[in-house]
Design an enzyme around this catalytic site. Structure first.
Site, PDB file in Angstrom:
ATOM      1  N   TYR A  33       0.844  -1.187   0.000  1.00  0.00           N
ATOM      2  CA  TYR A  33       0.000   0.000   0.000  1.00  0.00           C
ATOM      3  C   TYR A  33       0.893   1.256   0.000  1.00  0.00           C
ATOM      4  O   TYR A  33       2.108   1.158  -0.119  1.00  0.00           O
ATOM      5  CB  TYR A  33      -0.984  -0.046   1.164  1.00  0.00           C
ATOM      6  N   CYS A  56     -14.899 -17.713   7.382  1.00  0.00           N
ATOM      7  CA  CYS A  56     -13.874 -18.670   7.786  1.00  0.00           C
ATOM      8  C   CYS A  56     -14.364 -20.075   7.498  1.00  0.00           C
ATOM      9  O   CYS A  56     -15.508 -20.418   7.832  1.00  0.00           O
ATOM     10  CB  CYS A  56     -13.575 -18.513   9.277  1.00  0.00           C
ATOM     11  N   GLY A 101      -4.762 -12.953  13.584  1.00  0.00           N
ATOM     12  CA  GLY A 101      -5.843 -12.542  12.701  1.00  0.00           C
ATOM     13  C   GLY A 101      -6.745 -13.711  12.367  1.00  0.00           C
ATOM     14  O   GLY A 101      -7.829 -13.879  12.923  1.00  0.00           O
ATOM     15  N   ARG A 102      -6.269 -14.578  11.462  1.00  0.00           N
ATOM     16  CA  ARG A 102      -7.091 -15.720  11.061  1.00  0.00           C
ATOM     17  C   ARG A 102      -7.408 -16.639  12.243  1.00  0.00           C
ATOM     18  O   ARG A 102      -8.460 -17.291  12.264  1.00  0.00           O
ATOM     19  CB  ARG A 102      -6.373 -16.483   9.946  1.00  0.00           C
ATOM     20  N   ALA A 136     -17.039 -32.394   9.784  1.00  0.00           N
ATOM     21  CA  ALA A 136     -18.441 -32.062  10.042  1.00  0.00           C
ATOM     22  C   ALA A 136     -18.940 -32.738  11.311  1.00  0.00           C
ATOM     23  O   ALA A 136     -19.574 -32.102  12.161  1.00  0.00           O
ATOM     24  CB  ALA A 136     -19.299 -32.450   8.842  1.00  0.00           C
ATOM     25  N   CYS A 139      -6.890 -22.607  13.219  1.00  0.00           N
ATOM     26  CA  CYS A 139      -6.890 -22.082  11.853  1.00  0.00           C
ATOM     27  C   CYS A 139      -6.075 -23.018  10.970  1.00  0.00           C
ATOM     28  O   CYS A 139      -5.010 -23.492  11.359  1.00  0.00           O
ATOM     29  CB  CYS A 139      -6.284 -20.690  11.853  1.00  0.00           C
TER      30      CYS A 139
END
Length: 576
Positions: free
Chosen positions: A175, A362, A322-323, A393, A344
């Site tokens: 940036y 996520c 973060g994640r 699951a 994560c």
């Protein structure tokens, strides 16, 4: 000596513990950039989970710096009421609040920011925001540089008026400030170009001016210390800039790495699983020894043991997760209590989906970005529940409903994990190169969480061959996955275990979207119908994951969360 849970300071701000949530664009702001109920709910979930410092996502100091649609606004006083309310809510949960001052510079487009993008030099920029487009920004004049520096100062003052404890000057990841630092993007010949001292001047001037004009607010300098491409800024230079930023008045240095031009890909900015744990940690250690202000480390640090060691040893002062707090917003609270966290995968589904235009989500925690939808969760209570299948699951469902119910998890294999134990042997998962340890750590932590919540495991037991196992259960949840057709059920796992999936020629073939789609969908059949027939009168049956519909991991885990907490495995599909 500090530890993860002792308070720390960043300038005048007291942070209740050493965990920082870094800036992550959510797309939860409205089209103009105002705070919404959804964005507030997202941040409050992490504050309630115990994060010490919540960094609200990148917000441009001037409109031309907006780099994404639905980006949070800070460049005008009209955004203050929403930001003020957001900060008050974060503070009420016990967290300190920060906002990142980030300017897209040449890494935006006119259709996003409404103006001609500006940059240190008129160097072409490939910009991906839902679609890829190469733009040529307008080179900034000396007067325009001064105007932008003043905009940063005014944005910092606006942040202070909103109640933020800290601002973060974003000098990373390609940036605007990073563009000044990077030789490939700064070909100026004036006092802002050429030597490293000149290229660093813009970001350091911003830091000095904020410190002088906005007393009473902490200032973090977030820096890419290694660009990872030949024409970029190497660590030797990044190290010097970090030292200079501390001398210029930054109250903390946030050590990151990577750039949009990084090789082999821009994914290095948000290190995917193939980079392993803590790939930027050594950079932070070296800078910590050279500066007199706190250092924040970031990048795949979600393993509680690694995070603790980094802070307890004095190598760094703060850990940015973060994640990891997308995967488990209660990471801090759980680690403090000695409980397992939802790990994560570093699969970058979150950021890749966001760049493609979706809300931040996520793969392993479908509540992320949907906090308000799940606020009215109604999991079953007081039931005896059988879960058949211990893949992602089934384990997720069992973990979510374990409290308040008697849950037994049946798995015909001798251990849990299902196909996730093979996912790390394929060349790609989602869009990143795989590392098997990432999947195994996720499964191990999820299984441990189930055990600590009282789930009973029956490995090596299959109700399909012994239906009496299901006698007496109120609810049967089928999470038996999908099975390969054409006799591939034994062949595919065997080949993956031999390492064939990562052979150069085979890896390229298996990474093709059409081939992957065939393996995930058309080559497999859902198994739920077979097990549904085992239910007796009065037993409620739910089919989730691949047992419901053969496909990828994200919808499979979403169906588990929807069934467990919303009472309908298809609820999230219907809400899209």
């Amino acid at each position: 000596m500090a530890d993860l849970f002792t308070p720390g300071r960043i300038g005048p701000a007291t942070i209740p513990n050493r965990i920082v949530m870094p800036s992550m664009t959510t797309r939860a702001a409205d089209a103009e950039g105002f705070v919404t109920e959804d964005s507030t709910a997202y941040y409050l979930a992490r504050a309630r989970g115990g994060v010490g410092l919540i960094t609200v996502e990148m917000a441009a100091p001037e409109k031309v710096g907006r780099h994404r649609f639905n980006e949070l606004g800070l460049y005008d006083d009209r955004f203050l009421p929403g930001l003020t309310a957001l900060v008050a809510a974060i503070h009420a949960e016990g967290s300190a609040a920060c906002i990142q001052l980030g300017h897209g510079g040449g890494h935006t487009r006119a259709d996003i920011c409404g103006e001609t993008p500006i940059a240190p030099s008129a160097v072409p920029h490939p910009v991906f925001e839902m679609t890829m487009e190469t733009i040529v920004p307008e080179a900034m004049t000396g007067a325009r540089i001064e105007q932008t520096i003043q905009a940063y100062v005014e944005a910092a003052d606006r942040a202070k008026r909103a109640g933020f404890d800290v601002v973060e000057v974003h000098a990373a990841h390609g940036y605007l400030i990073s563009q000044f630092l990077t030789p490939a993007e700064n070909i100026r010949t004036d006092e802002y170009g050429g030597s490293l001292e000149n290229r660093a001047r813009f970001g350091l001037d911003i830091t000095r001016r904020i410190k002088a004009a906005v007393p009473g607010i902490g200032v973090i300098f977030r820096l890419t210390v290694e660009d990872y491409f030949p024409e970029g800024m190497p660590f030797a230079d990044g190290f010097k800039v970090a030292v200079w930023a501390a001398e210029a008045g930054a109250d903390a240095i946030h050590v990151s790495a990577g750039h949009y031009r990084s090789q082999p890909s821009a994914a290095r900015m948000i290190p995917p699983m193939w980079m392993g744990e803590g790939p930027f940690l050594e950079f932070a250690r070296k800078i910590k020894r050279a500066v007199a202000v706190p250092v924040i480390a970031v990048g795949n640090l979600g393993d509680p043991a690694l995070a603790k060691q980094a802070v307890d040893s004095g190598d760094v002062d703060f850990i940015a997760l973060g994640r990891s707090v997308l995967a488990d917003p209660d990471w801090v609270r759980k680690v403090r209590a000695g409980k397992p966290v939802r790990r994560c995968l570093a699969c970058n589904t979150c950021v890749d989906g966001m760049r493609g235009g979706s809300r931040l989500q996520c793969l392993v925690n479908p509540i992320t970005g949907r906090e308000r939808l799940f606020a009215g969760a109604t999991p079953p209570r007081g039931e005896k529940i059988a879960v058949i299948g211990a893949g992602p699951a089934g384990l997720s469902y069992a973990s979510l409903v374990a409290e308040g119910n008697a849950v037994t998890l049946f798995e015909r294999a001798p251990r849990g994990g299902g196909s996730f134990r093979l996912a790390g042997l394929a060349p790609k998962f989602q869009e990143v190169e795989t590392r098997q340890g990432s999947f195994l750590a996720y499964i191990a932590a999820l299984e441990q969480d189930c055990r600590e919540k009282g789930v009973s495991f029956a490995y090596g037991r299959d109700p399909a061959t012994d239906p009496a196992l299901l006698d007496g259960f109120d609810r049967i949840v089928v999470a038996t996955g999908a099975r390969y057709r054409f006799g591939l059920g034994a062949i595919v796992p065997a080949l993956l275990k031999l390492g064939v999936g990562k052979w150069p020629g085979v890896a390229g073939l298996m990474s093709r979207p059409d081939v992957r789609d065939w393996f995930y969908h058309r080559a497999r059949n859902a198994t739920g119908a077979r097990y549904r027939r085992l239910a007796k009168a009065g037993q409620r049956v739910e089919v989730i994951g691949d047992a419901r519909q053969a496909g990828k991991s994200k919808p499979a885990i979403e169906s588990a969360f929807a069934a467990a907490l919303l009472g309908d495995a298809a609820r999230l599909e219907q809400s899209k």
